[in-house]
Design an enzyme around this catalytic site. Structure first.
Site, PDB file in Angstrom:
ATOM      1  N   ASP A 154       0.831  -1.380  -0.051  1.00  0.00           N
ATOM      2  CA  ASP A 154       0.033  -0.055  -0.222  1.00  0.00           C
ATOM      3  C   ASP A 154       0.946   1.344   0.079  1.00  0.00           C
ATOM      4  O   ASP A 154       0.744   2.192  -0.658  1.00  0.00           O
ATOM      5  CB  ASP A 154      -1.019   0.104   1.221  1.00  0.00           C
ATOM      6  CG  ASP A 154      -1.944  -1.029   1.170  1.00  0.00           C
ATOM      7  OD1 ASP A 154      -2.089  -1.652   0.162  1.00  0.00           O
ATOM      8  OD2 ASP A 154      -2.717  -1.258   2.007  1.00  0.00           O
ATOM      9  N   ALA A 155       1.976   1.181   0.810  1.00  0.00           N
ATOM     10  CA  ALA A 155       2.967   2.355   0.812  1.00  0.00           C
ATOM     11  C   ALA A 155       3.593   2.659  -0.497  1.00  0.00           C
ATOM     12  O   ALA A 155       3.606   3.763  -0.826  1.00  0.00           O
ATOM     13  CB  ALA A 155       3.983   2.086   2.004  1.00  0.00           C
ATOM     14  N   GLY A 156       3.555   1.697  -1.266  1.00  0.00           N
ATOM     15  CA  GLY A 156       4.289   1.756  -2.676  1.00  0.00           C
ATOM     16  C   GLY A 156       3.540   2.302  -3.348  1.00  0.00           C
ATOM     17  O   GLY A 156       3.823   3.240  -4.331  1.00  0.00           O
ATOM     18  N   ASP A 176       0.879   4.239  -2.960  1.00  0.00           N
ATOM     19  CA  ASP A 176       0.921   5.822  -2.303  1.00  0.00           C
ATOM     20  C   ASP A 176       1.845   6.601  -3.069  1.00  0.00           C
ATOM     21  O   ASP A 176       1.543   7.729  -3.327  1.00  0.00           O
ATOM     22  CB  ASP A 176       0.531   5.744  -0.817  1.00  0.00           C
ATOM     23  CG  ASP A 176      -0.755   5.038  -0.336  1.00  0.00           C
ATOM     24  OD1 ASP A 176      -0.605   4.686   0.940  1.00  0.00           O
ATOM     25  OD2 ASP A 176      -1.522   4.771  -1.090  1.00  0.00           O
ATOM     26  N   SER A 217     -35.660  -7.654 -13.748  1.00  0.00           N
ATOM     27  CA  SER A 217     -35.444  -8.350 -12.230  1.00  0.00           C
ATOM     28  C   SER A 217     -35.568  -9.839 -12.527  1.00  0.00           C
ATOM     29  O   SER A 217     -35.522 -10.116 -13.585  1.00  0.00           O
ATOM     30  CB  SER A 217     -36.752  -7.856 -11.349  1.00  0.00           C
ATOM     31  OG  SER A 217     -37.848  -8.225 -11.865  1.00  0.00           O
ATOM     32  N   LEU A 218     -35.258 -10.711 -11.484  1.00  0.00           N
ATOM     33  CA  LEU A 218     -35.423 -12.054 -11.526  1.00  0.00           C
ATOM     34  C   LEU A 218     -36.459 -12.751 -10.806  1.00  0.00           C
ATOM     35  O   LEU A 218     -36.872 -12.021  -9.803  1.00  0.00           O
ATOM     36  CB  LEU A 218     -33.993 -12.428 -11.097  1.00  0.00           C
ATOM     37  CG  LEU A 218     -32.835 -12.233 -11.746  1.00  0.00           C
ATOM     38  CD1 LEU A 218     -31.445 -12.696 -11.094  1.00  0.00           C
ATOM     39  CD2 LEU A 218     -32.684 -12.815 -13.344  1.00  0.00           C
ATOM     40  N   GLU A 233     -23.466 -17.741  -9.979  1.00  0.00           N
ATOM     41  CA  GLU A 233     -22.863 -16.798  -8.985  1.00  0.00           C
ATOM     42  C   GLU A 233     -23.423 -16.299  -7.826  1.00  0.00           C
ATOM     43  O   GLU A 233     -24.841 -16.407  -7.775  1.00  0.00           O
ATOM     44  CB  GLU A 233     -22.843 -15.655 -10.012  1.00  0.00           C
ATOM     45  CG  GLU A 233     -22.418 -15.690 -11.461  1.00  0.00           C
ATOM     46  CD  GLU A 233     -22.948 -14.593 -12.174  1.00  0.00           C
ATOM     47  OE1 GLU A 233     -23.673 -14.694 -13.228  1.00  0.00           O
ATOM     48  OE2 GLU A 233     -22.521 -13.367 -11.995  1.00  0.00           O
ATOM     49  N   LYS A 283     -25.343 -14.076  -5.245  1.00  0.00           N
ATOM     50  CA  LYS A 283     -26.352 -12.892  -5.611  1.00  0.00           C
ATOM     51  C   LYS A 283     -25.825 -11.986  -4.235  1.00  0.00           C
ATOM     52  O   LYS A 283     -26.431 -12.002  -3.235  1.00  0.00           O
ATOM     53  CB  LYS A 283     -27.523 -13.182  -5.372  1.00  0.00           C
ATOM     54  CG  LYS A 283     -28.612 -12.100  -5.578  1.00  0.00           C
ATOM     55  CD  LYS A 283     -30.115 -12.656  -5.594  1.00  0.00           C
ATOM     56  CE  LYS A 283     -31.120 -11.633  -6.147  1.00  0.00           C
ATOM     57  NZ  LYS A 283     -30.975 -10.242  -5.329  1.00  0.00           N
ATOM     58  N   ASP A 329     -25.637  -8.865  -2.039  1.00  0.00           N
ATOM     59  CA  ASP A 329     -26.648  -8.044  -1.528  1.00  0.00           C
ATOM     60  C   ASP A 329     -26.076  -6.202  -1.378  1.00  0.00           C
ATOM     61  O   ASP A 329     -25.651  -5.902  -0.679  1.00  0.00           O
ATOM     62  CB  ASP A 329     -26.913  -8.247   0.037  1.00  0.00           C
ATOM     63  CG  ASP A 329     -28.243  -7.576   0.637  1.00  0.00           C
ATOM     64  OD1 ASP A 329     -28.428  -7.870   1.719  1.00  0.00           O
ATOM     65  OD2 ASP A 329     -29.028  -7.354  -0.333  1.00  0.00           O
ATOM     66  N   ARG A 370     -30.034   0.988 -11.496  1.00  0.00           N
ATOM     67  CA  ARG A 370     -31.047   0.426 -11.946  1.00  0.00           C
ATOM     68  C   ARG A 370     -32.562   1.081 -12.102  1.00  0.00           C
ATOM     69  O   ARG A 370     -33.191   1.028 -13.027  1.00  0.00           O
ATOM     70  CB  ARG A 370     -31.254  -1.062 -11.385  1.00  0.00           C
ATOM     71  CG  ARG A 370     -32.372  -2.023 -11.854  1.00  0.00           C
ATOM     72  CD  ARG A 370     -32.434  -3.125 -11.257  1.00  0.00           C
ATOM     73  NE  ARG A 370     -33.586  -3.809 -11.598  1.00  0.00           N
ATOM     74  CZ  ARG A 370     -34.946  -3.753 -11.666  1.00  0.00           C
ATOM     75  NH1 ARG A 370     -35.240  -2.762 -10.556  1.00  0.00           N
ATOM     76  NH2 ARG A 370     -35.919  -4.573 -12.051  1.00  0.00           N
ATOM     77  N   TYR A 407     -21.645  -8.732 -13.256  1.00  0.00           N
ATOM     78  CA  TYR A 407     -22.566 -10.029 -13.322  1.00  0.00           C
ATOM     79  C   TYR A 407     -22.894 -10.277 -14.879  1.00  0.00           C
ATOM     80  O   TYR A 407     -23.719 -11.212 -15.082  1.00  0.00           O
ATOM     81  CB  TYR A 407     -23.457 -10.098 -12.150  1.00  0.00           C
ATOM     82  CG  TYR A 407     -24.575  -9.035 -12.380  1.00  0.00           C
ATOM     83  CD1 TYR A 407     -24.763  -8.221 -11.202  1.00  0.00           C
ATOM     84  CD2 TYR A 407     -25.525  -9.156 -13.313  1.00  0.00           C
ATOM     85  CE1 TYR A 407     -25.876  -7.210 -11.105  1.00  0.00           C
ATOM     86  CE2 TYR A 407     -26.575  -8.061 -13.226  1.00  0.00           C
ATOM     87  CZ  TYR A 407     -26.557  -7.088 -12.306  1.00  0.00           C
ATOM     88  OH  TYR A 407     -27.697  -6.363 -12.344  1.00  0.00           O
ATOM     89  N   LYS A 452     -27.773 -18.972 -14.122  1.00  0.00           N
ATOM     90  CA  LYS A 452     -28.229 -18.609 -15.562  1.00  0.00           C
ATOM     91  C   LYS A 452     -27.901 -19.435 -16.657  1.00  0.00           C
ATOM     92  O   LYS A 452     -26.818 -20.143 -16.444  1.00  0.00           O
ATOM     93  CB  LYS A 452     -27.315 -17.131 -15.860  1.00  0.00           C
ATOM     94  CG  LYS A 452     -27.784 -15.844 -15.033  1.00  0.00           C
ATOM     95  CD  LYS A 452     -26.896 -14.871 -15.360  1.00  0.00           C
ATOM     96  CE  LYS A 452     -27.078 -13.603 -14.415  1.00  0.00           C
ATOM     97  NZ  LYS A 452     -26.095 -12.586 -14.385  1.00  0.00           N
ATOM     98  N   LYS A 468     -33.191 -18.076  -3.395  1.00  0.00           N
ATOM     99  CA  LYS A 468     -32.645 -17.287  -2.261  1.00  0.00           C
ATOM    100  C   LYS A 468     -32.310 -18.279  -1.157  1.00  0.00           C
ATOM    101  O   LYS A 468     -32.688 -19.691  -0.943  1.00  0.00           O
ATOM    102  CB  LYS A 468     -34.079 -16.831  -1.659  1.00  0.00           C
ATOM    103  CG  LYS A 468     -34.505 -15.896  -2.793  1.00  0.00           C
ATOM    104  CD  LYS A 468     -33.833 -14.452  -3.283  1.00  0.00           C
ATOM    105  CE  LYS A 468     -34.004 -13.713  -2.206  1.00  0.00           C
ATOM    106  NZ  LYS A 468     -33.427 -12.389  -2.442  1.00  0.00           N
ATOM    107  N   CYS A 470     -65.955  -1.380   8.347  1.00  0.00           N
ATOM    108  CA  CYS A 470     -64.798  -0.508   7.872  1.00  0.00           C
ATOM    109  C   CYS A 470     -64.116   0.113   9.096  1.00  0.00           C
ATOM    110  O   CYS A 470     -64.937   0.822   9.660  1.00  0.00           O
ATOM    111  CB  CYS A 470     -64.739   0.224   6.678  1.00  0.00           C
ATOM    112  SG  CYS A 470     -63.386   1.034   6.176  1.00  0.00           S
ATOM    113  N   CYS A 484     -64.316   4.038   7.726  1.00  0.00           N
ATOM    114  CA  CYS A 484     -65.627   4.779   7.428  1.00  0.00           C
ATOM    115  C   CYS A 484     -66.797   4.148   8.298  1.00  0.00           C
ATOM    116  O   CYS A 484     -67.884   4.744   7.821  1.00  0.00           O
ATOM    117  CB  CYS A 484     -65.982   5.059   5.914  1.00  0.00           C
ATOM    118  SG  CYS A 484     -66.200   3.285   5.124  1.00  0.00           S
ATOM    119  N   CYS A 542     -63.937  -3.036   1.805  1.00  0.00           N
ATOM    120  CA  CYS A 542     -64.768  -1.990   2.250  1.00  0.00           C
ATOM    121  C   CYS A 542     -65.664  -1.545   1.144  1.00  0.00           C
ATOM    122  O   CYS A 542     -64.906  -1.190   0.001  1.00  0.00           O
ATOM    123  CB  CYS A 542     -64.148  -0.911   2.792  1.00  0.00           C
ATOM    124  SG  CYS A 542     -65.007   0.684   3.192  1.00  0.00           S
ATOM    125  N   CYS A 586     -65.344   6.453   1.780  1.00  0.00           N
ATOM    126  CA  CYS A 586     -64.121   5.993   2.623  1.00  0.00           C
ATOM    127  C   CYS A 586     -62.934   6.881   2.571  1.00  0.00           C
ATOM    128  O   CYS A 586     -62.373   6.976   1.550  1.00  0.00           O
ATOM    129  CB  CYS A 586     -63.909   4.450   2.614  1.00  0.00           C
ATOM    130  SG  CYS A 586     -62.624   3.975   3.541  1.00  0.00           S
TER     131      CYS A 586
END
Length: 801
Positions: A34-36, A38, A83-84, A114, A116, A118, A137, A226, A291, A315, A417, A420, A447, A453
């Site tokens: 990381d230093a290199g 930077d 969507s899926l 793959e 999914k 979140d 999206r 994806y 897929k 899921k 109801c 009302c 109702c 109402c």
């Protein structure tokens, strides 16, 4: 150093940093500390500060530098981000696999698997290998332009590298926040005394929607591809896995857990392996996406509604917790549906604190056997919607209950109801079978107060004024509630009777705001038929169904009169939806509201004609197939239609004559004979036959013949006077429109019969280009497609009305 040396040094530093980013974020195999890294970055910054004229947009230093934005512009996706469908168990997944194999006539089929993630779905557009657009999206068709924020994410390459990079490429993927970064972000917020995020997904979403890109840059966000979307000037491999591997070679991160498997067993094995590994992954996943791997097979399977037939999300079991059900309240929705809502002792489930959960309907309450005071298992179904899935029966035993627990009591539907006081009635389901039409009770209670109402009026008003309906800006939730509570609005029609003086009396309104709202209401009076139908809030009728009704039947009068048996002849309208439309249109309250709206000056822009593809399209045999005659299917219907000259001749026949029909078996003969003895059936059949003729839908009807003759007599000079002069043409909208919104322009084109596409091709009839038009305009010019500006478009539209 010479100018050439400086340019070469800058190019070398940028190339080194790009390669280190690629190895770190894409290959997960860093070759520098990381230093290199930077030190290289600081050297590039210093050199660019000395020679700012040599800074390029794709330089690693330019990830952050834009000023805070005033808001996010809308972006229309050239290909919808669909969507899926979901599978929640192995049976669902097996059923999906079975459908795929049957449609492809192949077993087994190869699948790309793959995790999914979140996170937030994102579209990235690269032109000539450079990142030019990042968009959310949104609703799948329109998202928000968040390019400035996306550029701050180091795992999103600003420039692709390698060979054979397409001229234009859309990469789709997920932006997410790893768990470690999420924990660190929350810890820093705690130390500053600030509010923390509930879960990594919320943190990612909030970070992407920052108007200041520098805030986004400070958040630990990652990107993982994806799939791909639009593509021009290049090729991709035929396989999905192979395509993602090619993206990786160009510098785009993909998920290391991706696998290619064969058949159902391969998918089940992958699911088991990843489920066991889920908690050890450095990021949250809520399932697995399967897929079909081959693109040609994907194209063969196609799409249904808003989801592809070739992919499914399996899921993971939702996270569950036990808590107490304190009470059940009944809410009234826009259509009058009475919905039981569980009020829970707050409990943390799946990353959020849940205090309410759905019980769906009274049948679900009965199925669960749940009582107020019960301890229940709460699940975030699909990791999203809180749901009560079972009762913890052991907790009903006295020795297992706490001293402060409330007494157990049964849950009853209120007789009236809760808003009302009107009666509550149970919905009816209309079923159509070969033998007969029938009705049965549904699960929904409503109702009957309708627009008497307050709950229904308020929700109806909010739906009526929404952007995709009448689009009355400035009439939000609080203002609608004031209008209803003060008795100024008792139905949508009352909106058009309001004065600016009355609006001025509302809380928060001044002279200018009341006048603006008044003008917005008045301006909404001219509206397309499909928007008006959608605005009415007919149960089960969304934008697409409203469009089908408007384009198919052409006038509000026909839609108001159409029998449910006729409506099912229209595209994508089934028995239940047809019954909802018919019942809504026949209701006296709704008829009064529609009449009042028209009387108030609401003007509907409609073709006035039945769609060309429907005129004279329904045959005698089609009619018979829809008349619910026991034993009569398509083959018997054709036999009857071939024997009798017209439906009326059949309606007046007898059993002896039926026996002479060639190819009509005894069961069908008996079914027809039974119907002919039923006066109610005959009345309904004759009424449907007559309406098909009146609307010009029936083959050979006078109305259809007149329409055909008028069409044949129309010369090329008269074509523009037809109801849909742009029928069959594909148009594209690009750039910023100044007089109207893109949605309004799209509505104008749809009303004239055109199809509106998000991409330009050789088949495009015309492109409407406003300021800021980019690649679509360039492609149109390359292909020689006609291009007009907004002023010309407005003139053309006016001439075609």
């Amino acid at each position: 150093m010479t100018h050439q040396d400086i340019t070469a040094k800058l190019a070398d530093l940028r190339e080194q940093l790009d390669q280190h980013n690629y190895r770190y974020y894409v290959l997960d195999d860093p070759s520098i500390t990381d230093a290199g890294y930077d030190r290289l970055f600081a050297e590039l910054q210093a050199l660019e500060a000395e020679y700012p004229q040599l800074i390029t947009p794709e330089s690693p230093t330019q990830r952050v530098g834009a000023k805070p934005m005033g808001g996010f512009a809308e972006v229309a996706h050239e290909l919808p981000m669909l969507s899926l469908d979901n599978a929640f168990n192995d049976d669902d997944l097996a059923a999906f696999m079975r459908r795929v194999e049957e449609r492809l006539d192949q077993s087994p089929v190869d699948f790309a698997c793959e995790p999914k993630l979140d996170g937030i779905a994102i579209s990235l557009i690269y032109e000539q290998g450079l990142l030019v657009l990042g968009a959310t999206r949104g609703d799948g068709y329109t998202g928000e332009n968040i390019t400035g924020n996306v550029r701050t994410i180091r795992s999103v390459p600003l420039k692709l590298h390698g060979e054979n990079i397409p001229e234009r490429l859309e990469v789709r993927g997920e932006i997410y926040m790893p768990r470690a970064g999420f924990d660190a972000l929350n810890q820093a917020s705690i130390e500053r005394g600030e509010k923390t995020f509930v879960n990594p997904r919320n943190a990612a979403a909030g970070s992407l929607r920052q108007l200041d890109p520098q805030i986004t840059a400070s958040r630990p966000l990652e990107f993982c591809a994806y799939s791909t979307g639009i593509l021009s000037g290049g090729e991709l491999p035929e396989g999905h896995v192979q395509t993602l591997e090619q993206l990786q070679r160009w510098g785009i991160r993909i998920n290391a857990e991706m696998r290619l498997v064969s058949g159902l067993q391969g998918c089940l094995d992958y699911y088991t392996q990843l489920a066991e590994k889920r908690q050890t992954l450095p990021y949250d996943i809520d399932g697995i996406v399967f897929k079909v791997n081959q693109r040609q097979q994907q194209q063969q399977l196609g799409f249904v509604s808003r989801a592809p037939r070739w992919a499914i999300a399996r899921k993971f079991p939702a996270q569950e917790e036990i808590t107490r059900l304190n009470a059940v309240e009944f809410q009234v929705g826009r259509t009058g549906a009475i919905t039981p809502v569980a009020r829970l002792e707050p409990v943390f489930v799946g990353g959020v604190t849940v205090s309410n959960a759905t019980l769906h309907n009274m049948d679900e309450i009965k199925r669960l056997g749940v009582m107020s005071g019960d301890y229940v298992m709460v699940r975030r179904a699909g990791d999203v919607i809180p749901k009560i899935v079972s009762v913890v029966m052991e907790k009903r035993q006295k020795e297992n209950r706490n001293p402060d627990d409330i007494e157990l009591s049964e849950i009853h539907l209120p007789e009236h109801c809760p808003v009302c006081g009107s009666d509550i009635e149970r919905s009816l389901l209309n079923k159509h079978r070969k033998a007969t039409d029938s009705q049965s009770f549904g699960t929904v209670y409503r109702c009957v107060g309708r627009l008497a109402c307050r709950a229904q009026v308020k929700q109806s008003i909010l739906h009526f004024v929404s952007r995709r309906a009448m689009d009355i800006e400035g009439l939000g939730d609080k203002n609608a509630e004031q209008l209803v509570e003060r008795g100024l609005v008792k139905s949508p029609a009352d909106l058009y009777q309001l004065t600016s003086e009355q609006l001025l009396q509302l809380d928060g309104f001044a002279t200018l705001s009341s006048e603006n709202l008044y003008q917005a209401i008045q301006s909404s009076k001219s509206v397309t038929l499909e928007r008006f139908i959608y605005a009415l809030g007919i149960p089960e009728v969304g934008e697409e169904t409203a469009r089908v009704l408007a384009q198919s039947l052409g006038s509000l009068n026909r839609i108001r009169e159409a029998l449910p048996q006729l409506l099912v002849f229209l595209r994508d309208i089934g028995q239940e939806v047809a019954a909802e439309i018919y019942n809504f249109m026949q209701d006296s309250h709704n008829q009064d509201v529609m009449d009042a709206l028209l009387a108030a000056g609401v003007s509907l822009k409609a073709s006035g004609e039945v769609a060309v593809g429907l005129r004279g399209n329904i045959t005698f045999s089609d009619l018979l197939s829809h008349l619910a005659i026991r034993g009569v299917g398509p083959t018997s219907a054709k036999a009857l239609a071939a024997f009798f000259d017209n439906p009326e001749q059949l309606f007046n026949t007898d059993a002896a004559r039926l026996a002479q029909v060639p190819g009509l078996n005894s069961k069908a003969q008996q079914g027809v004979a039974e119907c002919l003895k039923d006066s109610d059936w005959l009345d309904k059949a004759r009424t449907l036959y007559q309406q098909l003729q009146d609307f010009g839908l029936y083959a050979g009807s006078e109305a259809a013949q007149v329409a055909a003759e008028n069409s044949a007599e129309s010369s090329s000079e008269n074509v523009q006077k037809n109801a849909q002069p742009l029928a069959g043409e594909t148009w594209v909208l690009t750039g910023t429109l100044e007089v109207m919104t893109r949605d309004e322009a799209k509505d104008q084109l749809l009303a004239l019969g055109a199809k509106v596409s998000g991409s330009v091709s050789g088949k495009t009839a015309c492109v409407v280009a406003g300021p800021g038009a980019g690649s679509k305009l360039t492609k149109a010019e390359q292909l020689g497609v006609k291009v007009i500006d907004e002023a010309t478009f407005l003139t053309l539209v006016e001439s075609l009305k």
